[in-house]
Design a protein around this motif. Structure first.
Motif, PDB file in Angstrom:
ATOM      1  N   LEU A  49     -16.212  22.309   2.636  1.00 23.19           N
ATOM      2  CA  LEU A  49     -14.993  22.550   1.880  1.00 23.19           C
ATOM      3  C   LEU A  49     -15.252  22.422   0.398  1.00 23.19           C
ATOM      4  O   LEU A  49     -14.771  23.203  -0.401  1.00 23.19           O
ATOM      5  CB  LEU A  49     -13.899  21.578   2.322  1.00 23.19           C
ATOM      6  N   SER A  50     -16.033  21.439   0.000  1.00 24.28           N
ATOM      7  CA  SER A  50     -16.308  21.293  -1.427  1.00 24.28           C
ATOM      8  C   SER A  50     -17.151  22.457  -1.931  1.00 24.28           C
ATOM      9  O   SER A  50     -17.018  22.863  -3.078  1.00 24.28           O
ATOM     10  CB  SER A  50     -16.964  19.948  -1.726  1.00 24.28           C
ATOM     11  N   ASP A  51     -18.028  23.026  -1.086  1.00 23.48           N
ATOM     12  CA  ASP A  51     -18.786  24.209  -1.476  1.00 23.48           C
ATOM     13  C   ASP A  51     -17.845  25.389  -1.705  1.00 23.48           C
ATOM     14  O   ASP A  51     -18.000  26.135  -2.671  1.00 23.48           O
ATOM     15  CB  ASP A  51     -19.813  24.582  -0.405  1.00 23.48           C
ATOM     16  N   LEU A  52     -16.865  25.546  -0.826  1.00 27.33           N
ATOM     17  CA  LEU A  52     -15.881  26.617  -0.982  1.00 27.33           C
ATOM     18  C   LEU A  52     -15.076  26.417  -2.258  1.00 27.33           C
ATOM     19  O   LEU A  52     -14.902  27.345  -3.050  1.00 27.33           O
ATOM     20  CB  LEU A  52     -14.956  26.662   0.240  1.00 27.33           C
ATOM     21  N   GLN A  53     -14.602  25.208  -2.487  1.00 28.34           N
ATOM     22  CA  GLN A  53     -13.836  24.928  -3.697  1.00 28.34           C
ATOM     23  C   GLN A  53     -14.690  25.136  -4.945  1.00 28.34           C
ATOM     24  O   GLN A  53     -14.218  25.657  -5.951  1.00 28.34           O
ATOM     25  CB  GLN A  53     -13.272  23.515  -3.652  1.00 28.34           C
TER      26      GLN A  53
END
Length: 122
Positions: A49-53
């Motif tokens: 999720l942090s990679d996507l954000q």
């Protein structure tokens, strides 16, 4: 594809089984009564999720854009596949965290509707 939901979870007719338990192997991200699609995405880790954000913040730092343009830019850059809904949700999470903001302007969506243009907050 068979979902990883434990057999029998949420299917019991016992009166105390409300299906609201977050027990299981996915760190409380899915309930026994949640649909198969929730169980399929439950293994997505906070790191993913942090990679996507991070990808969304990077794109909006380069060019402010509305959600449909953000989805196109995300796909054009070859980032890992995500649905338009997930990309929009990640953008909304960044807004909540104060990392992305409304520019105060709109642009026409692919369907001719006014859409908020988003920008990364420096």
């Amino acid at each position: 594809m068979k979902h990883p939901r434990p057999a029998g979870r949420g299917n019991s007719s016992h009166p105390n089984n409300t299906g609201d338990s977050y027990e299981g192997s996915y760190g409380g991200r899915v309930r026994a009564r949640d649909p198969e699609t929730s169980w399929l995405v439950a293994p997505i880790t906070p790191r993913a999720l942090s990679d996507l954000q991070g990808a969304i913040a990077e794109l909006l730092s380069a060019t402010p854009m509305h959600d449909a343009a953000l989805v196109r830019a995300y796909r054009d850059r070859g980032f890992p596949p995500r649905s338009p809904q997930r990309i929009g949700t990640a953008r909304a999470e960044l807004v909540t965290r104060g990392l992305v903001a409304d520019t105060g302007t709109t642009a026409l969506s692919d369907y001719g509707n006014a859409s908020i243009v988003w920008r990364a907050v420096p």
